[in-house]
Design a protein around this motif. Structure first.
Motif, PDB file in Angstrom:
ATOM      1  N   ASP A 241     -33.011  45.502  49.048  1.00 48.04           N
ATOM      2  CA  ASP A 241     -34.286  44.884  48.554  1.00 48.04           C
ATOM      3  C   ASP A 241     -33.742  43.301  48.514  1.00 48.04           C
ATOM      4  O   ASP A 241     -33.123  42.997  47.140  1.00 48.04           O
ATOM      5  N   ILE A 242     -34.038  42.549  49.560  1.00 50.60           N
ATOM      6  CA  ILE A 242     -33.471  40.973  49.433  1.00 50.60           C
ATOM      7  C   ILE A 242     -34.750  40.439  49.696  1.00 50.60           C
ATOM      8  O   ILE A 242     -35.502  40.564  50.636  1.00 50.60           O
ATOM      9  N   GLN A 243     -35.044  39.454  48.836  1.00 54.82           N
ATOM     10  CA  GLN A 243     -36.319  38.641  48.911  1.00 54.82           C
ATOM     11  C   GLN A 243     -36.044  37.171  49.116  1.00 54.82           C
ATOM     12  O   GLN A 243     -34.957  36.781  48.417  1.00 54.82           O
ATOM     13  N   VAL A 244     -36.557  36.329  49.696  1.00 50.75           N
ATOM     14  CA  VAL A 244     -36.449  35.043  49.802  1.00 50.75           C
ATOM     15  C   VAL A 244     -37.981  34.316  49.481  1.00 50.75           C
ATOM     16  O   VAL A 244     -39.151  34.660  49.817  1.00 50.75           O
ATOM     17  N   ALA A 245     -37.654  33.400  48.487  1.00 51.47           N
ATOM     18  CA  ALA A 245     -38.907  32.762  48.028  1.00 51.47           C
ATOM     19  C   ALA A 245     -38.319  31.121  47.987  1.00 51.47           C
ATOM     20  O   ALA A 245     -37.364  30.952  47.834  1.00 51.47           O
ATOM     21  N   MET A 246     -39.564  30.534  47.917  1.00 51.03           N
ATOM     22  CA  MET A 246     -39.319  28.967  48.144  1.00 51.03           C
ATOM     23  C   MET A 246     -40.354  28.351  47.508  1.00 51.03           C
ATOM     24  O   MET A 246     -41.516  28.721  47.788  1.00 51.03           O
ATOM     25  N   ARG A 247     -40.038  27.299  46.780  1.00 48.10           N
ATOM     26  CA  ARG A 247     -40.793  26.588  45.980  1.00 48.10           C
ATOM     27  C   ARG A 247     -40.688  25.154  46.012  1.00 48.10           C
ATOM     28  O   ARG A 247     -39.619  24.632  46.012  1.00 48.10           O
TER      29      ARG A 247
ATOM     30  N   ILE B 287     -34.766  27.247  46.900  1.00 49.23           N
ATOM     31  CA  ILE B 287     -34.863  28.703  47.639  1.00 49.23           C
ATOM     32  C   ILE B 287     -34.420  29.670  46.675  1.00 49.23           C
ATOM     33  O   ILE B 287     -33.139  29.426  46.334  1.00 49.23           O
ATOM     34  N   MET B 288     -34.815  30.808  46.361  1.00 47.69           N
ATOM     35  CA  MET B 288     -34.419  31.430  45.495  1.00 47.69           C
ATOM     36  C   MET B 288     -34.427  33.057  46.386  1.00 47.69           C
ATOM     37  O   MET B 288     -35.041  33.467  47.104  1.00 47.69           O
ATOM     38  N   VAL B 289     -33.229  33.678  46.086  1.00 47.66           N
ATOM     39  CA  VAL B 289     -32.829  34.996  46.908  1.00 47.66           C
ATOM     40  C   VAL B 289     -32.430  36.076  45.686  1.00 47.66           C
ATOM     41  O   VAL B 289     -31.373  36.278  45.377  1.00 47.66           O
ATOM     42  N   PRO B 290     -33.647  36.755  45.176  1.00 49.64           N
ATOM     43  CA  PRO B 290     -33.076  37.708  44.301  1.00 49.64           C
ATOM     44  C   PRO B 290     -32.765  38.932  45.213  1.00 49.64           C
ATOM     45  O   PRO B 290     -33.501  39.176  46.218  1.00 49.64           O
ATOM     46  N   PHE B 291     -31.984  39.967  44.731  1.00 48.66           N
ATOM     47  CA  PHE B 291     -31.770  40.983  45.415  1.00 48.66           C
ATOM     48  C   PHE B 291     -31.093  42.191  44.684  1.00 48.66           C
ATOM     49  O   PHE B 291     -30.752  42.104  43.303  1.00 48.66           O
ATOM     50  N   GLU B 292     -31.201  43.470  45.201  1.00 49.20           N
ATOM     51  CA  GLU B 292     -30.857  44.686  44.836  1.00 49.20           C
ATOM     52  C   GLU B 292     -30.417  45.421  45.940  1.00 49.20           C
ATOM     53  O   GLU B 292     -31.025  45.726  46.828  1.00 49.20           O
ATOM     54  N   VAL B 293     -29.034  45.791  46.143  1.00 46.53           N
ATOM     55  CA  VAL B 293     -28.533  46.449  47.309  1.00 46.53           C
ATOM     56  C   VAL B 293     -27.489  47.520  46.957  1.00 46.53           C
ATOM     57  O   VAL B 293     -26.663  47.331  46.212  1.00 46.53           O
ATOM     58  N   ALA B 294     -27.911  48.598  47.429  1.00 50.25           N
ATOM     59  CA  ALA B 294     -26.890  49.828  47.264  1.00 50.25           C
ATOM     60  C   ALA B 294     -26.617  50.479  48.603  1.00 50.25           C
ATOM     61  O   ALA B 294     -27.535  51.212  49.116  1.00 50.25           O
TER      62      ALA B 294
ATOM     63  N   GLU C  14     -24.133  49.626  43.523  1.00 49.34           N
ATOM     64  CA  GLU C  14     -24.918  48.829  43.841  1.00 49.34           C
ATOM     65  C   GLU C  14     -24.919  47.359  42.918  1.00 49.34           C
ATOM     66  O   GLU C  14     -24.111  47.167  42.219  1.00 49.34           O
ATOM     67  N   VAL C  15     -25.323  46.310  43.839  1.00 50.28           N
ATOM     68  CA  VAL C  15     -25.145  45.061  43.456  1.00 50.28           C
ATOM     69  C   VAL C  15     -26.463  44.519  43.483  1.00 50.28           C
ATOM     70  O   VAL C  15     -27.351  44.826  43.907  1.00 50.28           O
ATOM     71  N   SER C  16     -26.773  43.444  42.501  1.00 56.18           N
ATOM     72  CA  SER C  16     -28.010  42.911  41.930  1.00 56.18           C
ATOM     73  C   SER C  16     -27.896  41.431  41.567  1.00 56.18           C
ATOM     74  O   SER C  16     -26.559  40.962  40.974  1.00 56.18           O
ATOM     75  N   GLY C  17     -28.924  40.628  41.733  1.00 57.25           N
ATOM     76  CA  GLY C  17     -28.802  39.249  40.999  1.00 57.25           C
ATOM     77  C   GLY C  17     -29.748  38.295  41.724  1.00 57.25           C
ATOM     78  O   GLY C  17     -30.609  38.718  42.386  1.00 57.25           O
ATOM     79  N   GLN C  18     -29.443  37.096  41.632  1.00 59.83           N
ATOM     80  CA  GLN C  18     -30.248  35.851  42.079  1.00 59.83           C
ATOM     81  C   GLN C  18     -29.213  34.948  42.424  1.00 59.83           C
ATOM     82  O   GLN C  18     -28.606  34.252  41.641  1.00 59.83           O
ATOM     83  N   ILE C  19     -29.542  34.432  43.560  1.00 59.73           N
ATOM     84  CA  ILE C  19     -28.834  32.943  44.076  1.00 59.73           C
ATOM     85  C   ILE C  19     -29.919  32.217  44.355  1.00 59.73           C
ATOM     86  O   ILE C  19     -30.859  32.342  45.036  1.00 59.73           O
ATOM     87  N   THR C  20     -29.785  30.841  44.035  1.00 56.58           N
ATOM     88  CA  THR C  20     -30.524  29.702  44.064  1.00 56.58           C
ATOM     89  C   THR C  20     -29.833  28.371  44.826  1.00 56.58           C
ATOM     90  O   THR C  20     -28.800  28.389  44.652  1.00 56.58           O
ATOM     91  N   GLN C  21     -30.724  27.630  45.558  1.00 59.38           N
ATOM     92  CA  GLN C  21     -30.093  26.568  45.926  1.00 59.38           C
ATOM     93  C   GLN C  21     -31.361  25.533  46.157  1.00 59.38           C
ATOM     94  O   GLN C  21     -32.454  25.739  46.550  1.00 59.38           O
ATOM     95  N   ILE C  22     -31.227  23.952  45.974  1.00 61.56           N
ATOM     96  CA  ILE C  22     -32.060  23.150  46.101  1.00 61.56           C
ATOM     97  C   ILE C  22     -31.756  22.343  47.490  1.00 61.56           C
ATOM     98  O   ILE C  22     -30.535  22.203  47.654  1.00 61.56           O
ATOM     99  N   VAL C  23     -32.789  22.123  48.119  1.00 66.53           N
ATOM    100  CA  VAL C  23     -32.630  21.406  49.533  1.00 66.53           C
ATOM    101  C   VAL C  23     -33.671  20.322  49.568  1.00 66.53           C
ATOM    102  O   VAL C  23     -34.695  20.471  49.053  1.00 66.53           O
TER     103      VAL C  23
END
Length: 129
Positions: free
Chosen positions: A20-26, A48-55, A62-71
């Motif tokens: 479950d990897i999502q990409v959102a942008m605001r 840009i926000m990428v929350p994720f849950e991966v097994a 399982e790894v999970s978390g959130q990574i963000t970046q401003i562009v």
């Protein structure tokens, strides 16, 4: 880029495969006087926000978390929803690569063998492990 959270867990129950990897942008507007150089006169700023849950297969961890970046998108003054999905994919790719890299590094320490993840934009399929 900011790693807001990254969590690694060994499966304590029945192994389960998940991706479950999502990409959102605001859009962001800077109202702080200290951010005066970020007026957006040359293009809009977005987070840009990428929350994720991966097994990954076979699902033993399982790894999970959130990574963000401003562009800033130079010469673009529209909304995030109006962006071409291909552009969003290119903008989010470095964040997804960070998930792949962190997972490899953590598993190489935790499991004594790194696990390679390879995510393909726009598909919910894991290409490697």
């Amino acid at each position: 880029m900011l790693v807001r959270s990254f969590h690694y867990d060994i499966a304590t129950k029945e192994p389960k495969v998940k991706q479950d990897i999502q990409v959102a942008m605001r859009q962001i507007e800077f109202n702080n006087p200290a951010d005066a150089e970020m007026t957006g006169e040359t293009g809009n700023f977005f987070e840009i926000m990428v929350p994720f849950e991966v097994a990954p297969t076979p699902g033993y961890f399982e790894v999970s978390g959130q990574i963000t970046q401003i562009v800033q998108l130079v010469d673009y003054f529209g909304n995030a929803q109006e962006l071409d999905p291909e552009i969003l994919g290119k903008l989010s790719r470095p964040l997804v690569e960070t998930i792949e890299t962190l997972t490899y590094q953590v598993t190489s320490i935790a499991l004594d063998e790194g696990v390679n993840l390879s995510f393909v934009s726009g598909e919910s399929e894991q290409a490697g492990e």
